[in-house]
Design a protein around this motif. Structure first.
Motif, PDB file in Angstrom:
ATOM      1  N   ASP A  50      -5.386  14.948  -6.030  1.00  0.00           N
ATOM      2  CA  ASP A  50      -6.768  14.966  -5.527  1.00  0.00           C
ATOM      3  C   ASP A  50      -7.746  15.320  -6.642  1.00  0.00           C
ATOM      4  O   ASP A  50      -8.842  14.760  -6.724  1.00  0.00           O
ATOM      5  N   GLN A  51      -7.331  16.228  -7.508  1.00  0.00           N
ATOM      6  CA  GLN A  51      -8.190  16.615  -8.621  1.00  0.00           C
ATOM      7  C   GLN A  51      -8.351  15.463  -9.608  1.00  0.00           C
ATOM      8  O   GLN A  51      -9.449  15.194 -10.103  1.00  0.00           O
ATOM      9  N   MET A  52      -7.259  14.745  -9.864  1.00  0.00           N
ATOM     10  CA  MET A  52      -7.323  13.591 -10.757  1.00  0.00           C
ATOM     11  C   MET A  52      -8.262  12.520 -10.215  1.00  0.00           C
ATOM     12  O   MET A  52      -9.061  11.930 -10.947  1.00  0.00           O
ATOM     13  N   VAL A  53      -8.155  12.269  -8.910  1.00  0.00           N
ATOM     14  CA  VAL A  53      -8.939  11.201  -8.289  1.00  0.00           C
ATOM     15  C   VAL A  53     -10.415  11.571  -8.219  1.00  0.00           C
ATOM     16  O   VAL A  53     -11.295  10.724  -8.452  1.00  0.00           O
ATOM     17  N   ASN A  54     -10.697  12.828  -7.922  1.00  0.00           N
ATOM     18  CA  ASN A  54     -12.081  13.245  -7.697  1.00  0.00           C
ATOM     19  C   ASN A  54     -12.792  13.760  -8.944  1.00  0.00           C
ATOM     20  O   ASN A  54     -14.011  13.864  -8.964  1.00  0.00           O
ATOM     21  N   ALA A  55     -12.021  14.096  -9.973  1.00  0.00           N
ATOM     22  CA  ALA A  55     -12.632  14.622 -11.198  1.00  0.00           C
ATOM     23  C   ALA A  55     -12.868  13.504 -12.197  1.00  0.00           C
ATOM     24  O   ALA A  55     -12.296  12.411 -12.099  1.00  0.00           O
ATOM     25  N   ASP A  56     -13.703  13.773 -13.153  1.00  0.00           N
ATOM     26  CA  ASP A  56     -13.954  12.848 -14.246  1.00  0.00           C
ATOM     27  C   ASP A  56     -12.902  13.118 -15.315  1.00  0.00           C
ATOM     28  O   ASP A  56     -12.972  14.097 -16.054  1.00  0.00           O
ATOM     29  N   LYS A  95       6.854   7.687  -9.425  1.00  0.00           N
ATOM     30  CA  LYS A  95       7.572   6.751 -10.295  1.00  0.00           C
ATOM     31  C   LYS A  95       6.641   6.112 -11.328  1.00  0.00           C
ATOM     32  O   LYS A  95       6.921   5.041 -11.862  1.00  0.00           O
ATOM     33  N   THR A  96       5.540   6.773 -11.581  1.00  0.00           N
ATOM     34  CA  THR A  96       4.609   6.336 -12.613  1.00  0.00           C
ATOM     35  C   THR A  96       4.023   7.567 -13.287  1.00  0.00           C
ATOM     36  O   THR A  96       4.249   8.687 -12.840  1.00  0.00           O
ATOM     37  N   THR A  97       3.268   7.375 -14.353  1.00  0.00           N
ATOM     38  CA  THR A  97       2.672   8.504 -15.046  1.00  0.00           C
ATOM     39  C   THR A  97       1.239   8.724 -14.566  1.00  0.00           C
ATOM     40  O   THR A  97       0.622   7.807 -14.015  1.00  0.00           O
ATOM     41  N   ASN A 127      -2.808   4.384 -10.270  1.00  0.00           N
ATOM     42  CA  ASN A 127      -3.941   3.604  -9.757  1.00  0.00           C
ATOM     43  C   ASN A 127      -4.240   4.044  -8.332  1.00  0.00           C
ATOM     44  O   ASN A 127      -3.532   3.656  -7.402  1.00  0.00           O
ATOM     45  N   PRO A 128      -5.288   4.839  -8.108  1.00  0.00           N
ATOM     46  CA  PRO A 128      -5.574   5.343  -6.758  1.00  0.00           C
ATOM     47  C   PRO A 128      -5.906   4.250  -5.750  1.00  0.00           C
ATOM     48  O   PRO A 128      -5.777   4.454  -4.550  1.00  0.00           O
ATOM     49  N   ASP A 129      -6.312   3.072  -6.231  1.00  0.00           N
ATOM     50  CA  ASP A 129      -6.653   1.973  -5.318  1.00  0.00           C
ATOM     51  C   ASP A 129      -5.437   1.437  -4.565  1.00  0.00           C
ATOM     52  O   ASP A 129      -5.581   0.763  -3.546  1.00  0.00           O
ATOM     53  N   LYS A 136       0.864  -1.183   0.000  1.00  0.00           N
ATOM     54  CA  LYS A 136       0.000   0.000   0.000  1.00  0.00           C
ATOM     55  C   LYS A 136       0.902   1.235   0.000  1.00  0.00           C
ATOM     56  O   LYS A 136       1.999   1.226   0.572  1.00  0.00           O
ATOM     57  N   LEU A 137       0.436   2.304  -0.614  1.00  0.00           N
ATOM     58  CA  LEU A 137       1.277   3.469  -0.829  1.00  0.00           C
ATOM     59  C   LEU A 137       0.683   4.728  -0.203  1.00  0.00           C
ATOM     60  O   LEU A 137      -0.535   4.879  -0.131  1.00  0.00           O
ATOM     61  N   VAL A 138       1.575   5.614   0.242  1.00  0.00           N
ATOM     62  CA  VAL A 138       1.185   6.904   0.818  1.00  0.00           C
ATOM     63  C   VAL A 138       1.965   7.994   0.090  1.00  0.00           C
ATOM     64  O   VAL A 138       3.170   7.857  -0.150  1.00  0.00           O
ATOM     65  N   LEU A 139       1.291   9.085  -0.252  1.00  0.00           N
ATOM     66  CA  LEU A 139       1.925  10.192  -0.962  1.00  0.00           C
ATOM     67  C   LEU A 139       2.301  11.323  -0.004  1.00  0.00           C
ATOM     68  O   LEU A 139       1.648  11.517   1.022  1.00  0.00           O
ATOM     69  N   PRO A 140       3.337  12.089  -0.329  1.00  0.00           N
ATOM     70  CA  PRO A 140       3.676  13.256   0.504  1.00  0.00           C
ATOM     71  C   PRO A 140       2.542  14.276   0.473  1.00  0.00           C
ATOM     72  O   PRO A 140       1.833  14.408  -0.524  1.00  0.00           O
ATOM     73  N   ASN A 141       2.366  14.985   1.595  1.00  0.00           N
ATOM     74  CA  ASN A 141       1.277  15.970   1.657  1.00  0.00           C
ATOM     75  C   ASN A 141       1.648  17.235   2.429  1.00  0.00           C
ATOM     76  O   ASN A 141       0.780  18.053   2.711  1.00  0.00           O
ATOM     77  N   GLY A 142       2.934  17.369   2.785  1.00  0.00           N
ATOM     78  CA  GLY A 142       3.353  18.573   3.498  1.00  0.00           C
ATOM     79  C   GLY A 142       3.113  18.525   4.989  1.00  0.00           C
ATOM     80  O   GLY A 142       3.249  19.544   5.669  1.00  0.00           O
ATOM     81  N   CYS A 143       2.777  17.347   5.527  1.00  0.00           N
ATOM     82  CA  CYS A 143       2.502  17.204   6.962  1.00  0.00           C
ATOM     83  C   CYS A 143       3.504  16.269   7.628  1.00  0.00           C
ATOM     84  O   CYS A 143       4.155  15.457   6.968  1.00  0.00           O
ATOM     85  N   PHE A 144       3.620  16.388   8.946  1.00  0.00           N
ATOM     86  CA  PHE A 144       4.327  15.421   9.777  1.00  0.00           C
ATOM     87  C   PHE A 144       3.319  14.399  10.298  1.00  0.00           C
ATOM     88  O   PHE A 144       2.132  14.698  10.433  1.00  0.00           O
TER      89      PHE A 144
END
Length: 264
Positions: A211-217, A247-249, A254-256, A35-43
């Motif tokens: 977030d825009q990619m995941v939530n938008a059509d 490391k992907t385009t 894949n958001p899953d 499972k993967l986690v993306l950076p978000n500017g938080c600790f």
């Protein structure tokens, strides 16, 4: 039981705490892998109960058994494996929160995790605490911290300006607004966060795009439109920055596979 869940602190505590989130495999009988986690500017402050998790950052692999761990700013995706009978509860702090504790110098601390003792924390938490108890403890401490520090410090002001300007501002412009030198801003920010102001802006812009990619059509919104909306030079620039972190385009993303924030 959902593997991923989110919980929100009080409005006053939100000044310092973004949210609390859980990865719960406490009733699971099998390993949850890759499972993967993306950076978000938080600790993140991770409280692990049960067996253990394995975390791969861009710098190292961490075997994290039961205990409390402090996770630095991440600049690339992080891979997580969660053992059966394991629960991870994570308190997510805003980038400026650690600047309230000037004894900590995080200048050279990124993409890293350290185990800490609970007595090192300014508030008392138990590894086996339920979410209601944890929320109460966190709110109690950070509401008091907000009350005792009504005035924002330099780092918090920097972040507020960046968010207000929707990540479209330079360090020199921030300096002009705060009437402070760029050098002082950079030193204060890197000491408190481990990353530069420019890197923080890049991370926020990247997460907004994801977030825009995941939530938008995406059939109605092209990659070029997403790139331009988020002020990348063009689609190629957006794809390059996207690949630097994931490391992907964007097309093969894949958001899953990721733990992504719920839309509030």
């Amino acid at each position: 039981m959902n593997l991923y869940s989110e919980y929100y602190v009080s409005k006053k505590s939100e000044r310092f705490v973004n949210k609390i989130w859980c990865l719960d495999n406490s009733f699971g009988e099998s390993l949850i892998e890759n499972k993967l986690v993306l950076p978000n500017g938080c600790f993140n402050l991770a409280i692990i109960s049960g067996n253990a998790i394995e975390v791969h950052t861009s710098k190292s692999k961490y075997e994290m058994s039961e205990g409390i761990y402090f996770c630095s700013q991440m600049t690339n995706k992080v891979l997580v494996n969660i053992q059966p009978k394991t629960k991870v509860t994570i308190i997510q702090f805003h980038a400026w929160t650690l600047s309230m504790f000037p004894k900590y110098d995080l200048s050279n601390f990124t993409d890293s995790i350290i185990k800490i003792d609970s007595i090192e924390l300014p508030f008392k938490i138990e590894i086996q605490s339920d979410i209601e108890t944890l929320l109460y403890t966190v709110n109690l401490y950070f509401e008091a911290l907000a009350d005792s520090n009504p005035k924002k410090n330099i780092v918090e002001n920097i972040c507020e300006i960046i968010q207000k300007e929707k990540e479209e501002i330079s360090v020199s412009q921030i300096g002009q607004l705060l009437k402070l030198s760029q050098r002082l801003l950079q030193i204060k920010f890197k000491t408190a966060t481990g990353i530069t102001i420019k890197k923080y802006i890049q991370i926020l812009k990247f997460r907004k795009s994801v977030d825009q990619m995941v939530n938008a059509d995406l059939e109605k919104m092209s990659l070029t439109e997403i790139a331009l909306y988020n002020k990348y030079f063009d689609q190629s620039h957006f794809i390059k920055k996207f690949k630097d972190v994931t490391k992907t385009t964007p097309k093969t993303f894949n958001p899953d596979l990721y733990f992504l924030s719920k839309k509030r």
